[in-house]
Design a protein around this motif. Structure first.
Motif, short mmCIF file in Angstrom:
data_model
loop_
_atom_site.label_atom_id
_atom_site.label_comp_id
_atom_site.label_asym_id
_atom_site.label_seq_id
_atom_site.Cartn_x
_atom_site.Cartn_y
_atom_site.Cartn_z
N LEU A 120 0.85 -1.20 0.00
CA LEU A 120 0.00 0.00 0.00
C LEU A 120 0.88 1.25 0.00
N GLY A 121 1.98 1.20 0.76
CA GLY A 121 2.92 2.31 0.76
C GLY A 121 3.46 2.56 -0.63
N GLY A 122 3.92 1.47 -1.28
CA GLY A 122 4.44 1.59 -2.64
C GLY A 122 3.38 2.13 -3.58
N CYS A 123 2.14 1.70 -3.38
CA CYS A 123 1.03 2.08 -4.24
C CYS A 123 0.78 3.59 -4.16
N GLY A 152 -1.55 -6.49 -7.96
CA GLY A 152 -2.80 -5.87 -7.53
C GLY A 152 -3.19 -4.67 -8.40
N GLN A 153 -2.46 -4.46 -9.49
CA GLN A 153 -2.78 -3.39 -10.44
C GLN A 153 -2.95 -2.03 -9.76
N TRP A 154 -2.17 -1.74 -8.75
CA TRP A 154 -2.16 -0.43 -8.10
C TRP A 154 -3.51 -0.07 -7.45
N LYS A 155 -4.34 -1.11 -7.14
CA LYS A 155 -5.65 -0.85 -6.52
C LYS A 155 -5.69 -1.52 -5.16
N PRO A 156 -6.07 -0.79 -4.09
CA PRO A 156 -5.98 -1.32 -2.72
C PRO A 156 -6.67 -2.66 -2.53
N ILE A 211 -4.81 -5.43 -4.17
CA ILE A 211 -3.52 -5.63 -3.49
C ILE A 211 -3.72 -6.53 -2.27
N ALA A 212 -4.85 -6.34 -1.56
CA ALA A 212 -5.11 -7.17 -0.38
C ALA A 212 -5.20 -8.64 -0.76
N VAL A 213 -5.91 -8.94 -1.87
CA VAL A 213 -6.02 -10.33 -2.31
C VAL A 213 -4.65 -10.87 -2.69
N ALA A 214 -3.88 -10.07 -3.45
CA ALA A 214 -2.55 -10.50 -3.88
C ALA A 214 -1.66 -10.78 -2.67
N SER A 244 -0.43 -3.48 -17.96
CA SER A 244 -0.12 -2.77 -16.73
C SER A 244 -0.98 -1.51 -16.59
N ALA A 245 -1.52 -1.31 -15.39
CA ALA A 245 -2.30 -0.10 -15.11
C ALA A 245 -1.46 0.88 -14.32
N ALA A 246 -0.16 0.89 -14.56
CA ALA A 246 0.73 1.74 -13.79
C ALA A 246 0.42 3.21 -14.05
#
Lengths: 312, 382
Positions: free
Chosen positions: A20-23, A238-242, A245-248, A297-299
């Motif tokens: 999440l920090g990185g995101c 997690g494609q930059w989505k919170p 990311i939790a699932v990943a 990528s959704a970066a």
């Protein structure tokens, strides 16, 4: 089985917090490759509090340790902020330097305080048995760690921050098209600093969580074994989505937990696979997952590019 | 661009300003500034820990083998530092070569591990002699580099993250493989003489005589210098080198101009990996070190290579000097007063130097501005 769930949840919490920090940092346009180093520094802050203040009431001690980890993480992330926002430095290079510096500096620091306390002690270890107990609630053999709750709260907060909040939406604009954001009066410098500092706080917390996962003695020479980078992989998956990311984080946490607990499963033990294979597992899974997840990528569009006002 | 501007201006300013404007001079100056600042910060850290022995310790770090009293001993220790500098030069060549294409090959560390694994296993288990062992290490490194390149080109995976993952995979694989050829009583791999394969040691070519019979100084030294020169020539004089640099500057423009960017990326990472793998064999086949099969972190050599590459201004010849310097202070770390300090202080210094290298661009910019300003002032006076 209970042990596997326990380890999965705690490692997932580490990965989740750091990812999440990185995101947030990447949404503001700064690639934070120094997450690994920030984790080490945060872990040091928390460990010092746990070693020195274990006489305090548990609730106070836990909050103090969390604050110390987050604060030191933020402080350390300033190294990235100064270099990449104000001096347009190469973010990959600065991040790598931060990772190397954190391990070396923390080792030197811990050795120095250990030697000062006892001239014969040249180890880089900090012990925090009493402090760790305060983080853990034992429910029928399942060790619930307060960090699991912290991680869940963090996901919700980050989601609200990014999507339901003016500040968060502005921050994301700076990662997509900083020139456009600037033209409508958003300060790119301020937004990027916000992103970097929040990522520093979250990664610092993640670092503390990591050293609390299974042991009550940490050797700072070891660093955090690539967890900062695993977290980046979790973020990309997690494609930059919170939410994703939790699932990943849960998936990666499971594979990391297997290397700690596979001995407890008779059928896994019967396979007689060397322990090194289990150690490798999270990294191999990460590579395979990245190979499939990176294509679309959704970066954030402007991540990693220093902001130049004159560029259109 | 700088040069074009210079010719237009009237040449009235002093010689110093003219010299300062040469890009190579600026790079060297900027690197020296980074080094000095790094040492200064290291000194301040020591002062904070214990002001008493700080000065002596930092001087010992800088002196390294000169702290020994007898010249014979100094020569021998100099040889040891040299033996470890060789793989560092190779690692920094590996980093800078890939950086020319705009790739940050942090996987150098893992490719170095793969090289160590290949050369040691071939020598200990199969009894190969030194040259085939070296080539095998080269192939192993190149293979790992190719994986990073293929993932980058075909799956769009960031090379830094895949590199880090492969570092850990390489480390654990190497530990598993080399356990087969380790000593029974220790976690270290066997000596070459234990398996009657002294042929795996790199030949000395009489170089050991120059360093007070230090048998770790081998053919690797001249070989490494030749490779550094070869890399310089490839980068500056060949079509391939030009294509690599063009791809690094602007990938899309290079593609538009008909360069095979995908092939170039994979090839670059293969060469980069090969250099790192070869570097490992150049250390482990001197017999200076053995592999520890319970190693829990990736050897620092690959990461120090990053420091050396950037400190050397991303120039192969510069890398030779900067590598020697980095290894010099890393070895110097063992001469600090261990009653107060730890040898990791030299890691702190080298990582601060890497961090400061991020500011090199800014330092150069400031230098150019300062020169331009002083020139304007002079002209205004006239």
């Amino acid at each position: 089985m209970l042990l596997l769930i326990q380890y999965t949840l705690i490692f997932a919490s580490v990965l989740l917090l750091v990812a999440l920090g990185g995101c947030i940092s990447e949404h503001s346009g700064i690639i934070n490759l120094g997450l690994e180093g920030i984790m080490v520094v945060g872990a040091l802050g928390g460990a010092l509090v746990m070693r020195n203040f274990y006489t305090l009431p548990p609730a106070l001690m836990v909050i103090l340790a969390l604050l110390a980890a987050a604060l030191l993480g933020m402080l350390y992330s300033c190294l990235l902020g100064v270099a990449s926002i104000h001096f347009k430095a190469d973010q990959t290079l600065v991040g790598t330097a931060m990772n190397l510096l954190a391990t070396a500096a923390c080792t030197v620091f811990v050795k120095a305080i250990n030697t000062a306390a006892n001239p014969d002690d040249h180890s880089s270890e900090i012990e925090y048995v009493a402090g760790r107990k305060m983080f853990i609630v034992n429910i029928n053999g399942f060790e619930f760690n307060w960090f699991m709750l912290v991680a869940i709260i963090a996901v919700v907060l980050v989601y609200i921050f990014l999507y339901k909040n003016k500040l968060g939406l502005r921050l994301m604009a700076c990662g997509e098209h900083p020139q456009a954001a600037d033209s409508v009066g958003i300060s790119v410098v301020k937004m990027r600093w916000t992103g970097v500092l929040i990522s520093g706080a979250l990664a610092g917390l993640g670092g503390l969580c990591y050293i609390l996962a299974g042991v009550s003695l940490w050797k700072f020479e070891n660093g955090v074994a690539g967890f900062g980078f695993l977290a980046l992989a979790v973020m990309i998956f997690g494609q930059w989505k919170p939410g994703r990311i939790a699932v990943a984080a849960l998936i990666f946490g499971l594979f990391r937990a297997l290397s700690n607990t596979y001995v407890g499963f008779p059928f896994l033990k019967a396979l007689n696979i060397p322990s090194n294979v289990y150690n490798m597992m999270p990294y191999i899974v990460c590579l395979i997952v990245l190979a499939f997840a990176s294509k679309n990528s959704a970066a954030p569009k402007a991540e990693g590019i220093p902001y130049d006002k004159g560029q259109r | 661009m700088q040069a074009a501007k210079d010719t237009k201006r009237p040449r009235r300013t002093g010689i110093i300003a003219a010299i300062l404007r040469i890009p190579a001079v600026q790079t060297i100056l900027a690197s020296l500034m980074c080094v000095l600042a790094g040492l200064l910060i290291g000194y301040i850290v020591l002062l904070f820990i214990n002001p008493q022995g700080a000065g002596e310790s930092i001087i010992n770090v800088i002196k390294n083998f000169f702290t020994w009293k007898r010249p014979q001993q100094q020569l021998k220790q100099f040889g040891n530092t040299l033996a470890k500098t060789i793989p560092l030069i190779m690692c920094s060549l590996s980093i800078l070569f890939s950086y020319k294409v705009g790739l940050f090959n942090i996987g150098t560390a893992g490719q170095y591990v793969a090289g160590a694994c290949a050369s040691l296993y071939a020598a200990l288990a199969w009894g190969w002699s030194w040259l085939p062992c070296m080539l095998f290490a080269l192939v192993a490194g190149a293979l790992l580099g190719a994986i990073v390149g293929a993932l980058k080109v075909y799956c769009n995976v960031n090379e830094v993250i895949s590199g880090i993952m492969l570092n850990w995979i390489a480390l654990y694989t190497t530990n598993t493989i080399l356990t087969e050829v380790k000593e029974k009583a220790s976690p270290y791999t066997m000596y070459f003489k234990d398996v009657n394969n002294k042929g795996a040691l790199l030949p000395n070519l009489g170089l050991d005589k120059l360093f007070n019979n230090n048998s770790y100084v081998t053919i690797a030294v001249p070989l490494c210098l030749i490779i550094a020169i070869a890399i310089t020539i490839i980068l500056s004089k060949t079509r391939f080198g030009y294509e690599l640099k063009a791809t690094g500057n602007n990938k899309n423009a290079a593609k538009y101009a008909g360069m095979a960017e995908n092939r170039n990326i994979i090839l670059t990472l293969m060469i980069s990996g090969a250099l790192a793998g070869l570097g490992a064999s150049m250390l482990y086949q001197t017999g200076y070190m053995r592999w520890e099969c319970t190693m829990s972190s990736v050897p620092a050599m690959g990461f120090n290579g990053i420091a050396a590459a950037f400190l050397g201004g991303l120039n192969p010849i510069g890398a030779i000097f900067s590598s020697f310097f980095i290894q010099h202070i890393t070895d110097g770390g063992q001469y600090v007063n261990t009653n107060f300090y730890s040898s990791q202080i030299s890691d702190v210094i080298s990582s601060i130097i890497i961090y400061l290298c991020g500011f090199v661009l800014f330092i150069k910019l400031t230098m150019n501005r300062a020169i331009a300003r002083s020139k304007e002032k002079k002209e205004a006076k006239k």
